[in-house]
Design a protein around this motif. Structure first.
Motif, PDB file in Angstrom:
ATOM      1  N   ALA A  18       8.467  38.605 -44.862  1.00  0.00           N
ATOM      2  CA  ALA A  18       8.750  37.717 -43.793  1.00  0.00           C
ATOM      3  C   ALA A  18       7.757  36.269 -44.108  1.00  0.00           C
ATOM      4  N   VAL A  19       6.611  36.362 -44.361  1.00  0.00           N
ATOM      5  CA  VAL A  19       5.663  35.055 -44.603  1.00  0.00           C
ATOM      6  C   VAL A  19       6.365  34.508 -45.829  1.00  0.00           C
ATOM      7  N   ILE A  20       6.516  35.153 -46.926  1.00  0.00           N
ATOM      8  CA  ILE A  20       6.885  34.203 -47.962  1.00  0.00           C
ATOM      9  C   ILE A  20       8.339  33.700 -47.514  1.00  0.00           C
ATOM     10  N   GLY A  21       9.167  34.459 -46.923  1.00  0.00           N
ATOM     11  CA  GLY A  21      10.660  33.965 -46.693  1.00  0.00           C
ATOM     12  C   GLY A  21      10.541  32.732 -45.466  1.00  0.00           C
ATOM     13  N   LEU A  22       9.584  32.785 -44.836  1.00  0.00           N
ATOM     14  CA  LEU A  22       9.327  31.628 -43.910  1.00  0.00           C
ATOM     15  C   LEU A  22       8.778  30.485 -44.246  1.00  0.00           C
ATOM     16  N   ARG A  27      10.253  24.959 -46.733  1.00  0.00           N
ATOM     17  CA  ARG A  27      10.200  24.019 -47.901  1.00  0.00           C
ATOM     18  C   ARG A  27      11.530  23.629 -48.267  1.00  0.00           C
ATOM     19  N   VAL A  28      12.727  24.633 -48.075  1.00  0.00           N
ATOM     20  CA  VAL A  28      14.012  24.296 -48.301  1.00  0.00           C
ATOM     21  C   VAL A  28      14.515  23.280 -47.141  1.00  0.00           C
ATOM     22  N   LEU A  32      15.992  19.717 -48.096  1.00  0.00           N
ATOM     23  CA  LEU A  32      17.279  19.151 -47.681  1.00  0.00           C
ATOM     24  C   LEU A  32      17.181  17.602 -46.877  1.00  0.00           C
ATOM     25  N   ALA A  33      16.139  17.607 -46.013  1.00  0.00           N
ATOM     26  CA  ALA A  33      15.730  16.483 -45.421  1.00  0.00           C
ATOM     27  C   ALA A  33      15.570  15.163 -46.574  1.00  0.00           C
ATOM     28  N   GLU A  34      14.787  15.436 -47.538  1.00  0.00           N
ATOM     29  CA  GLU A  34      14.701  14.252 -48.470  1.00  0.00           C
ATOM     30  C   GLU A  34      15.797  14.175 -49.220  1.00  0.00           C
ATOM     31  N   LEU A  35      16.573  15.061 -49.423  1.00  0.00           N
ATOM     32  CA  LEU A  35      17.887  14.862 -50.185  1.00  0.00           C
ATOM     33  C   LEU A  35      18.825  14.033 -49.325  1.00  0.00           C
TER      34      LEU A  35
END
Length: 103
Positions: A18-22, A27-28, A32-35
């Motif tokens: 859960a921590v890794i997924g969060l 980061r994704v 996406l905001a940067e893209l």
């Protein structure tokens, strides 16, 4: 008694996932905001320069089969030309070596 240990290990593994997924999700979202920002910048730059913005890159698994086949054919042509250039360089090197008397 060992079932408590197994339960604790399973819960710890789930919490870790859960921590890794969060972290990955956050980061994704930032990526996406940067893209999106880069896309807007590209559109504004195209408006200023008068040039067409580049076509968006479509991953091959989303592209139609005809485009995938065309890209594969283009790649094969590029690889063939690359092999020919490499072979020509090797032939030139062999000719130089023969002139010098090394082979």
């Amino acid at each position: 008694m060992t079932w408590w240990l197994w339960l604790l290990l399973v819960l710890a593994a789930l919490a870790l996932y859960a921590v890794i997924g969060l972290g990955l999700w956050r980061r994704v979202k930032v990526l996406l905001a940067e893209l999106r920002g880069l896309e807007q910048l590209s559109e504004r730059l195209a408006a200023v320069t008068g040039a067409e913005p580049p076509a968006p890159i479509v991953p091959s698994y989303l592209a139609p089969p005809a485009e995938v086949a065309e890209a594969r054919h283009l790649r094969q042509d590029n690889l063939r030309a690359r092999r020919e250039r490499r072979a020509a360089r090797a032939a030139q090197a062999m000719a130089r070596w023969r002139r010098v008397g090394l082979r």
